[in-house]
Write a protein that holds these residues in place. Structure first.
Motif, mmCIF file in Angstrom:
data_model
loop_
_atom_site.group_PDB
_atom_site.id
_atom_site.type_symbol
_atom_site.label_atom_id
_atom_site.label_comp_id
_atom_site.label_asym_id
_atom_site.label_seq_id
_atom_site.Cartn_x
_atom_site.Cartn_y
_atom_site.Cartn_z
ATOM 1 N N SER A 1 0.849 -1.189 0.000
ATOM 2 C CA SER A 1 0.000 0.000 0.000
ATOM 3 C C SER A 1 0.888 1.244 0.000
ATOM 4 C CB SER A 1 -0.900 0.006 1.239
ATOM 5 O OG SER A 1 -0.113 0.245 2.393
ATOM 6 N N SER A 2 0.289 2.360 -0.275
ATOM 7 C CA SER A 2 1.036 3.630 -0.269
ATOM 8 C C SER A 2 1.604 3.911 1.118
ATOM 9 C CB SER A 2 0.133 4.780 -0.690
ATOM 10 O OG SER A 2 -0.271 4.636 -2.019
ATOM 11 N N GLN A 3 0.844 3.596 2.142
ATOM 12 C CA GLN A 3 1.302 3.830 3.514
ATOM 13 C C GLN A 3 2.521 2.964 3.831
ATOM 14 O OE1 GLN A 3 0.410 6.189 5.615
ATOM 15 N NE2 GLN A 3 1.917 5.449 7.090
ATOM 16 N N GLU A 4 2.483 1.685 3.449
ATOM 17 C CA GLU A 4 3.624 0.791 3.676
ATOM 18 C C GLU A 4 4.844 1.284 2.903
ATOM 19 O OE1 GLU A 4 1.721 -3.613 4.350
ATOM 20 O OE2 GLU A 4 1.622 -2.741 2.331
ATOM 21 N N ASN A 5 4.607 1.749 1.696
ATOM 22 C CA ASN A 5 5.686 2.269 0.868
ATOM 23 C C ASN A 5 6.342 3.476 1.543
ATOM 24 O OD1 ASN A 5 7.357 2.439 -1.322
ATOM 25 N ND2 ASN A 5 5.888 3.484 -2.629
ATOM 26 N N LEU A 6 5.527 4.389 2.066
ATOM 27 C CA LEU A 6 6.053 5.572 2.757
ATOM 28 C C LEU A 6 6.852 5.187 4.008
ATOM 29 C CD1 LEU A 6 3.086 8.108 2.454
ATOM 30 C CD2 LEU A 6 5.333 8.245 1.354
ATOM 31 N N GLU A 7 6.366 4.202 4.750
ATOM 32 C CA GLU A 7 7.077 3.745 5.949
ATOM 33 C C GLU A 7 8.453 3.175 5.596
ATOM 34 O OE1 GLU A 7 4.509 1.026 8.007
ATOM 35 O OE2 GLU A 7 2.998 2.570 8.387
ATOM 36 N N LEU A 8 8.513 2.397 4.518
ATOM 37 C CA LEU A 8 9.791 1.826 4.091
ATOM 38 C C LEU A 8 10.744 2.905 3.578
ATOM 39 C CD1 LEU A 8 8.587 -1.452 2.355
ATOM 40 C CD2 LEU A 8 9.717 -1.220 4.575
ATOM 41 N N ILE A 9 10.205 3.873 2.876
ATOM 42 C CA ILE A 9 11.042 4.980 2.404
ATOM 43 C C ILE A 9 11.595 5.762 3.596
ATOM 44 C CG2 ILE A 9 11.000 7.201 1.182
ATOM 45 C CD1 ILE A 9 9.043 5.859 -0.825
ATOM 46 N N ALA A 10 10.784 5.962 4.624
ATOM 47 C CA ALA A 10 11.246 6.655 5.835
ATOM 48 C C ALA A 10 12.366 5.863 6.512
ATOM 49 C CB ALA A 10 10.082 6.877 6.791
#
Length: 170
Positions: free
Chosen positions: A83-92
């Motif tokens: 999901s977009s949220q999971e993607n953002l967490e991994l990028i962080a």
């Protein structure tokens, strides 16, 4: 500069020991000093090796973390499972890992730079003293402000010809 003063002090202490010993066994005295210096050198090398081992370990952990996160992102993106949220967490997480690695390298470079500056200054001062005739002068001037320091070492020694300077014998 500090290294030179330490050399002078150690030679003076050796001289005092020789005078006190009545120069009975100077070879043994110098040999024991040499052994002490060798022990100190081994200890310094061991400390350096431990520090580099710690740094290497920290760098490996940081890179392994980044590699693991990016592998997860790649595999999830190929399956369209993220999901977009999971993607953002991994990028962080990647960003945090990269910042930690950068900070570690920055601290390492500052340490290396200060050691190099110390070595250059010590060599300049050693050469100024070595090539100045007895009775000559060696002058050290230091000026500093908030962002810049200037250190000048001037001596009345033999100096270098302009040809030697052109050839890079600095």
């Amino acid at each position: 500069m500090l290294g030179h003063y330490l050399k002078i002090i150690s030679f003076y202490l050796i001289y005092l020991s020789l005078v006190r010993e009545g120069i009975r066994n100077p070879v043994q005295l110098f040999y024991s000093e040499l052994q002490k210096t060798a022990r100190d050198l081994r200890e310094s090398n061991n400390t350096k090796n431990r520090i580099f081992s710690i740094i290497a370990h920290d760098l490996k952990n940081s890179f392994n973390s980044t590699i693991g996160i990016t592998n997860l992102m790649l595999s999830n993106s190929q399956r369209h499972d993220m999901s977009s949220q999971e993607n953002l967490e991994l990028i962080a997480m990647i960003n945090s890992s990269a910042k930690s690695t950068y900070e570690l390298l920055e601290n390492l470079l500052v340490t290396v730079d200060s050691n190099m500056i110390y070595t250059v200054l010590r060599n300049l001062l050693d050469n100024a003293i070595k090539y100045t005739w007895r009775g000559g002068t060696v002058t050290i001037r230091i000026t500093a402000n908030r962002s810049l320091a200037r250190i000048e070492i001037e001596d009345s020694g033999i100096g270098m010809s302009s040809e030697e300077i052109k050839q890079g014998h600095l």
